[in-house]
Design a protein around this motif. Structure first.
Motif, mmCIF file in Angstrom:
data_model
loop_
_atom_site.group_PDB
_atom_site.id
_atom_site.type_symbol
_atom_site.label_atom_id
_atom_site.label_comp_id
_atom_site.label_asym_id
_atom_site.label_seq_id
_atom_site.Cartn_x
_atom_site.Cartn_y
_atom_site.Cartn_z
ATOM 1 N N VAL A 249 0.868 -1.182 0.000
ATOM 2 C CA VAL A 249 0.000 0.000 0.000
ATOM 3 C C VAL A 249 0.905 1.233 0.000
ATOM 4 N N ILE A 250 0.802 2.023 -1.066
ATOM 5 C CA ILE A 250 1.601 3.251 -1.146
ATOM 6 C C ILE A 250 0.637 4.410 -1.416
ATOM 7 N N ASN A 251 0.688 5.409 -0.543
ATOM 8 C CA ASN A 251 -0.249 6.545 -0.618
ATOM 9 C C ASN A 251 -1.696 6.077 -0.710
ATOM 10 N N GLY A 252 -2.024 5.036 0.039
ATOM 11 C CA GLY A 252 -3.408 4.544 0.099
ATOM 12 C C GLY A 252 -3.811 3.663 -1.066
ATOM 13 N N LYS A 253 -2.905 3.478 -2.027
ATOM 14 C CA LYS A 253 -3.255 2.679 -3.219
ATOM 15 C C LYS A 253 -2.381 1.421 -3.282
ATOM 16 N N ILE A 254 -2.940 0.381 -3.910
ATOM 17 C CA ILE A 254 -2.181 -0.872 -4.045
ATOM 18 C C ILE A 254 -1.130 -0.758 -5.152
ATOM 19 N N VAL A 255 0.088 -1.178 -4.816
ATOM 20 C CA VAL A 255 1.183 -1.257 -5.792
ATOM 21 C C VAL A 255 1.819 -2.634 -5.614
ATOM 22 N N ASN A 256 1.999 -3.376 -6.719
ATOM 23 C CA ASN A 256 2.650 -4.683 -6.606
ATOM 24 C C ASN A 256 4.162 -4.517 -6.736
ATOM 25 N N VAL A 257 4.872 -4.836 -5.656
ATOM 26 C CA VAL A 257 6.327 -4.631 -5.633
ATOM 27 C C VAL A 257 7.017 -5.988 -5.824
ATOM 28 N N PRO A 258 7.990 -6.082 -6.760
ATOM 29 C CA PRO A 258 8.682 -7.372 -6.973
ATOM 30 C C PRO A 258 9.327 -7.882 -5.684
ATOM 31 N N LEU A 259 9.206 -9.183 -5.431
ATOM 32 C CA LEU A 259 9.763 -9.774 -4.206
ATOM 33 C C LEU A 259 11.268 -9.549 -4.107
ATOM 34 N N LYS A 260 11.953 -9.568 -5.250
ATOM 35 C CA LYS A 260 13.418 -9.406 -5.188
ATOM 36 C C LYS A 260 13.803 -7.999 -4.701
ATOM 37 N N GLU A 261 12.875 -7.054 -4.841
ATOM 38 C CA GLU A 261 13.163 -5.695 -4.325
ATOM 39 C C GLU A 261 12.898 -5.608 -2.824
ATOM 40 N N VAL A 262 11.932 -6.395 -2.351
ATOM 41 C CA VAL A 262 11.528 -6.339 -0.932
ATOM 42 C C VAL A 262 12.524 -7.109 -0.055
ATOM 43 N N ALA A 263 12.953 -8.274 -0.571
ATOM 44 C CA ALA A 263 13.747 -9.209 0.243
ATOM 45 C C ALA A 263 15.063 -8.607 0.712
ATOM 46 N N GLY A 264 15.312 -8.726 2.026
ATOM 47 C CA GLY A 264 16.606 -8.315 2.574
ATOM 48 C C GLY A 264 16.709 -6.846 2.935
ATOM 49 N N LYS A 265 15.618 -6.082 2.758
ATOM 50 C CA LYS A 265 15.676 -4.655 3.126
ATOM 51 C C LYS A 265 14.798 -4.406 4.353
ATOM 52 N N LEU A 266 15.098 -3.309 5.051
ATOM 53 C CA LEU A 266 14.345 -2.961 6.258
ATOM 54 C C LEU A 266 13.830 -1.533 6.100
ATOM 55 N N LYS A 267 12.567 -1.316 6.456
ATOM 56 C CA LYS A 267 12.037 0.064 6.415
ATOM 57 C C LYS A 267 12.155 0.665 7.814
ATOM 58 N N VAL A 268 13.087 1.585 7.968
ATOM 59 C CA VAL A 268 13.300 2.187 9.295
ATOM 60 C C VAL A 268 12.577 3.534 9.375
ATOM 61 N N VAL A 269 12.436 4.051 10.595
ATOM 62 C CA VAL A 269 11.824 5.374 10.785
ATOM 63 C C VAL A 269 12.894 6.427 10.432
ATOM 64 N N PRO A 270 12.611 7.336 9.487
ATOM 65 C CA PRO A 270 13.605 8.382 9.218
ATOM 66 C C PRO A 270 13.708 9.301 10.446
ATOM 67 N N ALA A 271 14.942 9.578 10.890
ATOM 68 C CA ALA A 271 15.123 10.386 12.104
ATOM 69 C C ALA A 271 14.559 11.794 11.932
ATOM 70 N N ASP A 272 14.423 12.226 10.655
ATOM 71 C CA ASP A 272 13.878 13.577 10.421
ATOM 72 C C ASP A 272 12.439 13.518 9.897
ATOM 73 N N ALA A 273 11.729 12.434 10.198
ATOM 74 C CA ALA A 273 10.329 12.311 9.762
ATOM 75 C C ALA A 273 9.526 13.502 10.296
ATOM 76 N N GLU A 274 8.564 13.961 9.509
ATOM 77 C CA GLU A 274 7.785 15.150 9.896
ATOM 78 C C GLU A 274 7.128 14.950 11.265
ATOM 79 N N ILE A 275 6.622 13.745 11.502
ATOM 80 C CA ILE A 275 5.921 13.443 12.756
ATOM 81 C C ILE A 275 6.872 13.596 13.961
ATOM 82 N N ILE A 276 8.165 13.277 13.757
ATOM 83 C CA ILE A 276 9.144 13.422 14.846
ATOM 84 C C ILE A 276 9.438 14.909 15.074
ATOM 85 N N LEU A 277 9.595 15.643 13.975
ATOM 86 C CA LEU A 277 9.873 17.084 14.111
ATOM 87 C C LEU A 277 8.703 17.773 14.815
#
Ligand code: F6P
Length: 353
Positions: A314-342
């Motif tokens: 789900v990206i911006n509320g819409k479905i996007v099919n992401v290739p598994l080879k792009e997903v595998a082995g990566k981590l989505k971390v919280v950006p330290a400068d995320a707007e919500i943190i600021l």
């Protein structure tokens, strides 16, 4: 069509809701579809354990947490190593897929499961996935199902702590799940109005925290601390080395060290509360059920359209099919400068940096 479906890794509140959505679409689109429910995650695929599902098995399961198929952990780092009987686990999974004459395999899983799903896809299996985890740390999707429900539980825990913290004038450190990331801590911390929020992505300086506490005019304080928090002074060390330092001091976790350091420096009463696995339990929130419906429907349509080797994100509320080879082995971390943190910092919330 004959489809295998499994749930893998740590459970969450939304596995059943996602399976209900998948099943509704599949049974509607293909009257002859057969669903093989593979039991206990990849372990069931290795050991050949499945249950032939009926349409009625998926009726109104969306309200219950857990998973009707069971789950287990099969760590990716050992998936290519032989099991206790010397069998090649990957070969066993491929063999069972072929033996059962499956047309495709649906995997509902988190980070580790996506690596295994990608491996099976590279071995020629038709694999599609949906992003499950309370941690919200799967790369390629804005949100995972399970996240919002875990945030709700962690928020309620901290809400409930406030009265007793206030009566006793204590500092409460609440340890929130999230593995190596701070998504659940950040969102629940802000939702409950925590005074201090500590996440792995922002290593903390203990002096910043103690001086914040000393300066505070509040009678009690709530600290939302992720289970994976890192102290700035030791941030260059490897995880193993940090664990070794803690065990030398007879401390079970970094959160325990944090509480001890605060107590020593401020002489205030400090308590730790750990909601633990309750964060994965209970009924899913309405918002999470929507994510299940979106990703579940998209996963089923990927099967019908033979669009294999992808995760329904789900990206911006819409479905996007992401290739598994792009997903595998990566981590989505919280950006330290995320707007919500600021924004939280503008409100005076301390992040220990
Ligand atoms: O990945 C989900 C999660 O709940 C993490 O937040 C936590 O670190 C881990 O699983 C706990 O794992 P287990 O259920 O194996 O104790």
């Amino acid at each position: 069509m004959r489809i295998g479906m499994l749930t893998s890794g740590g459970d969450c509140q939304c596995l059943n809701a996602t399976m209900e959505a998948i099943a509704k679409v599949l049974y509607k689109k293909d009257k002859d579809i057969e669903i093989y429910g593979i039991l206990d995650g990849f372990t069931g695929l290795i050991n050949g354990k499945y249950k032939k599902m009926e349409k009625a098995d998926f009726d109104n399961i969306l309200l219950s947490g857990g998973t009707i198929l069971g789950t287990s952990r099969q760590p990716f780092k050992t998936i290519t190593k032989p099991d206790e009987n010397g069998r090649d686990k990957v070969e066993m999974m491929v063999k069972n897929y072929e033996k059962w004459k499956l047309d495709a395999l649906i995997v509902l899983g988190g980070n580790g499961s996506h690596k295994t799903a990608n491996l099976l896809s590279e071995k020629g299996l038709n694999v599609v996935t949906a992003p499950k985890t309370i941690d919200n740390d799967i790369w390629g999707t804005d949100v995972t199902f399970g996240f919002d429900s875990a945030v709700k539980v962690a928020t309620e825990t901290m809400d409930n702590i406030k009265t007793t913290a206030s009566s006793h004038g204590r500092i409460f450190v609440v340890e929130v799940m999230g593995h190596k990331t701070g998504w659940v801590t950040l969102y629940s911390g802000i939702a409950t109005g925590a005074d201090i929020i500590l996440i792995p992505e922002i290593p903390y300086d203990i002096n910043k925290i103690t001086s914040y506490i000393e300066k505070s005019d509040k009678k009690y304080l709530v600290i939302a601390a992720a289970e994976g928090i890192v102290e700035k002074e030791f941030s260059s060390l490897k995880n193993k080395e940090r664990r070794q330092l803690l065990s030398e001091k007879n401390l079970k976790s970094q959160v325990e060290k944090l509480a001890l350091d605060i107590r020593t420096a401020t002489d205030k009463e400090v308590r730790i509360t750990i909601p633990g696995h309750t964060q994965r339990g209970g009924s899913p929130t309405a918002r999470d059920r929507i994510v299940s419906m979106q990703t579940g429907t998209a996963t089923a349509l990927n099967i019908i359209n033979k669009n294999y080797g992808v995760m329904a994100a789900v990206i911006n509320g819409k479905i996007v099919n992401v290739p598994l080879k792009e997903v595998a082995g990566k981590l989505k971390v919280v950006p330290a400068d995320a707007e919500i943190i600021l924004q939280a910092k503008e409100m005076g919330i301390c992040f220990g940096d």
